[in-house]
Design a protein around this motif. Structure first.
Motif, mmCIF file in Angstrom:
data_model
loop_
_atom_site.group_PDB
_atom_site.id
_atom_site.type_symbol
_atom_site.label_atom_id
_atom_site.label_comp_id
_atom_site.label_asym_id
_atom_site.label_seq_id
_atom_site.Cartn_x
_atom_site.Cartn_y
_atom_site.Cartn_z
ATOM 1 N N GLN A 24 15.129 -12.116 -31.344
ATOM 2 C CA GLN A 24 15.210 -12.538 -29.714
ATOM 3 C C GLN A 24 14.662 -11.330 -29.029
ATOM 4 O OE1 GLN A 24 15.869 -15.263 -27.953
ATOM 5 N NE2 GLN A 24 15.779 -16.447 -30.109
ATOM 6 N N ASP A 25 15.704 -9.902 -29.258
ATOM 7 C CA ASP A 25 15.301 -9.023 -28.481
ATOM 8 C C ASP A 25 15.814 -7.634 -29.043
ATOM 9 O OD1 ASP A 25 18.204 -8.482 -27.552
ATOM 10 O OD2 ASP A 25 17.970 -10.309 -26.832
ATOM 11 N N ILE A 26 15.021 -6.559 -28.707
ATOM 12 C CA ILE A 26 15.769 -5.151 -29.355
ATOM 13 C C ILE A 26 15.987 -4.424 -27.705
ATOM 14 C CG2 ILE A 26 14.840 -3.161 -30.403
ATOM 15 C CD1 ILE A 26 12.897 -4.705 -31.943
ATOM 16 N N ASP A 27 17.118 -4.172 -27.896
ATOM 17 C CA ASP A 27 17.844 -3.082 -26.907
ATOM 18 C C ASP A 27 17.033 -2.030 -26.586
ATOM 19 O OD1 ASP A 27 20.328 -3.085 -24.847
ATOM 20 O OD2 ASP A 27 20.282 -1.067 -25.956
ATOM 21 N N HIS A 28 16.709 -0.997 -27.314
ATOM 22 C CA HIS A 28 15.702 0.099 -27.088
ATOM 23 C C HIS A 28 15.041 0.380 -28.373
ATOM 24 C CE1 HIS A 28 19.804 1.891 -27.804
ATOM 25 N NE2 HIS A 28 18.696 2.831 -28.522
ATOM 26 N N CYS A 29 14.065 1.354 -28.224
ATOM 27 C CA CYS A 29 13.210 1.631 -29.536
ATOM 28 C C CYS A 29 13.233 3.073 -29.259
ATOM 29 C CB CYS A 29 11.850 1.104 -29.594
ATOM 30 S SG CYS A 29 12.057 -0.940 -29.451
ATOM 31 N N GLY A 30 13.430 3.874 -30.363
ATOM 32 C CA GLY A 30 13.807 5.309 -30.183
ATOM 33 C C GLY A 30 12.336 5.970 -30.734
ATOM 34 N N ALA A 31 12.482 7.398 -30.738
ATOM 35 C CA ALA A 31 11.079 8.033 -30.931
ATOM 36 C C ALA A 31 10.551 7.723 -32.216
ATOM 37 C CB ALA A 31 11.374 9.542 -30.869
ATOM 38 N N ASP A 32 9.144 7.522 -32.323
ATOM 39 C CA ASP A 32 8.559 7.388 -33.425
ATOM 40 C C ASP A 32 8.744 5.797 -33.901
ATOM 41 O OD1 ASP A 32 6.888 9.788 -33.443
ATOM 42 O OD2 ASP A 32 8.649 10.733 -34.146
ATOM 43 N N THR A 33 9.229 5.008 -33.452
ATOM 44 C CA THR A 33 9.683 3.599 -33.960
ATOM 45 C C THR A 33 8.388 2.780 -33.653
ATOM 46 O OG1 THR A 33 10.728 3.201 -32.027
ATOM 47 C CG2 THR A 33 12.107 3.909 -33.690
ATOM 48 N N TYR A 34 8.317 1.547 -34.347
ATOM 49 C CA TYR A 34 7.646 0.765 -34.102
ATOM 50 C C TYR A 34 8.436 -0.533 -33.779
ATOM 51 C CZ TYR A 34 3.339 3.206 -35.199
ATOM 52 O OH TYR A 34 2.200 4.187 -35.231
ATOM 53 N N CYS A 35 8.495 -1.054 -32.830
ATOM 54 C CA CYS A 35 9.212 -2.196 -32.447
ATOM 55 C C CYS A 35 8.430 -3.592 -32.183
ATOM 56 C CB CYS A 35 9.993 -1.917 -31.152
ATOM 57 S SG CYS A 35 11.402 -0.777 -31.416
ATOM 58 N N CYS A 36 9.012 -4.552 -32.487
ATOM 59 C CA CYS A 36 8.301 -5.875 -32.233
ATOM 60 C C CYS A 36 9.255 -7.127 -32.092
ATOM 61 C CB CYS A 36 7.412 -6.364 -33.470
ATOM 62 S SG CYS A 36 6.750 -7.905 -33.213
ATOM 63 N N ALA A 37 9.764 -7.417 -30.993
ATOM 64 C CA ALA A 37 10.506 -8.887 -30.822
ATOM 65 C C ALA A 37 9.765 -9.545 -29.510
ATOM 66 C CB ALA A 37 11.836 -8.306 -30.476
ATOM 67 N N PRO A 38 10.271 -10.721 -29.197
ATOM 68 C CA PRO A 38 10.016 -11.277 -28.012
ATOM 69 C C PRO A 38 10.387 -10.385 -26.769
ATOM 70 C CG PRO A 38 11.137 -12.963 -29.515
ATOM 71 C CD PRO A 38 11.127 -11.559 -29.963
ATOM 72 N N VAL A 39 11.535 -9.736 -26.636
ATOM 73 C CA VAL A 39 11.867 -8.956 -25.546
ATOM 74 C C VAL A 39 12.226 -7.441 -26.251
ATOM 75 C CG1 VAL A 39 13.274 -8.583 -23.381
ATOM 76 C CG2 VAL A 39 12.384 -11.027 -24.139
#
Length: 139
Positions: A76-91
Motif C-alpha cells: 500500500q504505502d511506505i511512510d518515508h524512504c531514507g538515504a540511499d534507499t530504493y522504494c517502491c509502493a503505490p504511495v
C-alpha cells in the motif's frame, strides 16, 4: 589405400588445428567486449510495477519507513524512504535526500536531491522528479 587414409587424416587434423586457432583469435576480442559493458555505475535495476510490488512486498504499510541503504516494497504505502534507499509502493510519503522512490500512484513529498518517479508527485523540492511513469523507473 591405408597410406592415403593416413595422409587425409593428418591433413584433417592440421586444418582442424588451424580453424581452432582461427576461432580463438576471433572470440578473444568478443569476450572482452561482452565482459566490459556490464554495469557502468548505473543505479541497480529496481523494477517497480504492480507485479514487482506483489512479488516483493513484505507488508501492506511500512509505517517505520525504509531504513537507510535498503530496498523496500510495500503493498500500500511506505511512510518515508531514507538515504540511499530504493522504494517502491503505490504511495510513498516522503522521499529523503539520496533516496530513489518509485510509486505506482503518487509520492507526497520529494526532498532536495531525492530521485522521484510516479504518476503524481505532490511536492517536489528536488531537481529530479518525474511524472513520466513508468518510463522514469528505468532511467
Amino acid at each position: 589405400g591405408a597410406a592415403m587414409l593416413r595422409a587425409v587424416r593428418s591433413l584433417a587434423m592440421s586444418t582442424m588445428i588451424v580453424t581452432i586457432m582461427g576461432q580463438d583469435s576471433t572470440t578473444e576480442p568478443l569476450e572482452s567486449n561482452t565482459t566490459e559493458p556490464e554495469p557502468p555505475a548505473l543505479p541497480p535495476v529496481f523494477p517497480c510495477d504492480n507485479q514487482s510490488i506483489h512479488q516483493h512486498a513484505e507488508s501492506e504499510h511500512m509505517r517505520g519507513g525504509c531504513a537507510d541503504g535498503a530496498k523496500c516494497y510495500a503493498a500500500q504505502d511506505i511512510d518515508h524512504c531514507g538515504a540511499d534507499t530504493y522504494c517502491c509502493a503505490p504511495v510513498v510519503g516522503k522521499c529523503t535526500s539520496g533516496a530513489t522512490c518509485f510509486a505506482t500512484e503518487r509520492i507526497e513529498m520529494c526532498e532536495p536531491w531525492a530521485s522521484c518517479c510516479a504518476p503524481v508527485v505532490r511536492t517536489c523540492l528536488s531537481p529530479s522528479c518525474s511524472q513520466d511513469f513508468p518510463a522514469c523507473t528505468s532511467v
